[in-house]
Design a protein around this motif. Structure first.
Motif, short mmCIF file in Angstrom:
data_model
loop_
_atom_site.label_atom_id
_atom_site.label_comp_id
_atom_site.label_asym_id
_atom_site.label_seq_id
_atom_site.Cartn_x
_atom_site.Cartn_y
_atom_site.Cartn_z
N MET A 1 70.84 -1.91 42.20
CA MET A 1 71.70 -2.82 41.62
C MET A 1 72.17 -2.22 40.26
N PRO A 2 73.24 -1.94 39.84
CA PRO A 2 74.47 -2.61 40.70
C PRO A 2 75.01 -2.04 41.82
N LEU A 3 75.77 -2.64 42.48
CA LEU A 3 76.52 -2.19 43.72
C LEU A 3 77.66 -1.53 43.48
N LEU A 4 78.13 -0.26 43.73
CA LEU A 4 79.15 0.72 43.51
C LEU A 4 80.20 0.74 44.63
N HIS A 5 81.28 0.21 44.61
CA HIS A 5 82.04 0.48 45.83
C HIS A 5 83.28 1.15 45.44
N PHE A 6 83.43 2.59 46.34
CA PHE A 6 84.34 3.53 45.76
C PHE A 6 85.44 3.35 46.86
N HIS A 7 86.99 3.43 46.06
CA HIS A 7 87.91 3.32 46.96
C HIS A 7 88.66 4.74 46.87
N VAL A 8 88.94 5.32 47.69
CA VAL A 8 89.56 6.72 47.43
C VAL A 8 90.62 7.06 48.46
N VAL A 9 91.58 7.80 48.19
CA VAL A 9 92.43 8.38 49.32
C VAL A 9 91.59 9.32 50.29
N MET A 20 80.50 12.87 43.65
CA MET A 20 81.13 11.80 42.85
C MET A 20 80.13 10.79 42.86
N LEU A 21 79.39 10.52 44.04
CA LEU A 21 78.33 9.49 43.90
C LEU A 21 77.39 9.66 43.02
N ASP A 22 76.89 11.02 43.10
CA ASP A 22 75.77 11.27 42.15
C ASP A 22 76.46 11.31 40.76
N ALA A 23 77.44 11.89 40.32
CA ALA A 23 77.81 11.50 39.10
C ALA A 23 78.08 10.17 38.59
N ALA A 24 78.53 9.45 39.18
CA ALA A 24 78.30 8.00 38.99
C ALA A 24 77.28 7.32 38.77
N HIS A 25 76.14 7.93 39.90
CA HIS A 25 74.65 7.38 39.74
C HIS A 25 74.11 7.67 38.41
N ASP A 33 70.22 2.25 32.24
CA ASP A 33 68.80 2.33 32.28
C ASP A 33 68.11 1.52 33.47
N VAL A 34 68.36 1.84 34.77
CA VAL A 34 68.23 1.50 35.91
C VAL A 34 67.25 2.34 36.30
N PRO A 35 66.15 2.16 37.02
CA PRO A 35 65.54 2.94 38.03
C PRO A 35 66.28 3.94 38.70
N ARG A 36 65.93 4.90 38.72
CA ARG A 36 66.50 6.11 39.50
C ARG A 36 66.44 5.71 40.93
N GLY A 37 65.76 5.02 41.83
CA GLY A 37 65.87 4.69 43.02
C GLY A 37 66.66 3.26 43.23
N ASP A 38 67.40 2.90 42.36
CA ASP A 38 68.07 1.61 42.41
C ASP A 38 69.52 2.08 42.52
N ARG A 39 69.89 2.50 43.70
CA ARG A 39 71.02 3.06 44.18
C ARG A 39 71.82 2.40 45.38
N TYR A 40 72.90 1.82 45.23
CA TYR A 40 73.51 1.10 46.18
C TYR A 40 75.08 1.42 46.05
N GLN A 41 75.56 2.37 46.84
CA GLN A 41 77.14 2.87 46.83
C GLN A 41 77.67 2.88 48.35
N ILE A 42 78.85 2.60 48.06
CA ILE A 42 79.72 2.22 49.42
C ILE A 42 81.09 3.11 49.17
N VAL A 43 81.52 4.00 49.99
CA VAL A 43 82.60 4.68 50.00
C VAL A 43 83.56 4.25 51.01
N SER A 44 84.83 3.62 50.55
CA SER A 44 85.88 3.53 51.58
C SER A 44 87.07 4.39 51.51
N GLU A 45 87.44 4.99 52.44
CA GLU A 45 88.74 6.04 52.44
C GLU A 45 89.94 5.21 53.04
N HIS A 46 90.95 5.49 52.13
CA HIS A 46 92.03 4.69 52.59
C HIS A 46 93.39 5.95 52.92
#
Length: 129
Positions: A1-9, A20-25, A33-46
């Protein structure tokens, strides 16, 4: 947490998406300052015609590499959020060659009771987190 939802073309390679996901994390780890394993990411392509990101009169140029990032999180405070926006765009530019003008972020704040990480429990409320 946080939950990151990426919207991309649509059209980025798997390597580009991973970078992109790694850079954001990494930016999230640095600033929040969240724990390294605290990773919640979703990618939606449009399709290009299905993702419209205009500049609200700020004269911000956009390209086909535009990213709309929705971050769902407990309250982090104005200073932390602003620092995250800066660090996120820095990392995306350095590691993904994305222009800072192509990055839009919207934060949706919620409370501890709004999270369940599994097993039908609200782990922030039960003390598991």
């Amino acid at each position: 947490m946080p939950l990151l939802h990426f919207h991309v073309v649509e059209g980025r390679s798997d390597i580009e998406v991973k970078a992109m996901l790694d850079a954001a994390h990494e930016a999230m780890l640095e600033i929040f300052d969240v724990p390294r394993g605290d990773r919640y990411q979703i990618v939606s392509e449009h399709k290009k015609t299905h993702l419209i990101v205009e500049d609200t009169g700020l004269n911000i140029p956009r390209t086909d590499k535009v990213l709309v990032l929705q971050m769902f999180s407990r309250p982090r405070g104005e200073e932390k959020n602003a620092a995250f926006y800066r660090r996120l765009t820095e990392r995306l530019q350095e590691e993904c060659n994305m222009m800072p003008s192509d990055v839009m972020v919207s934060v949706v704040e919620n409370e501890d009771s709004h999270w369940s990480f599994g097993h039908g429990r609200a782990q922030f409320l039960t003390g598991e987190l």
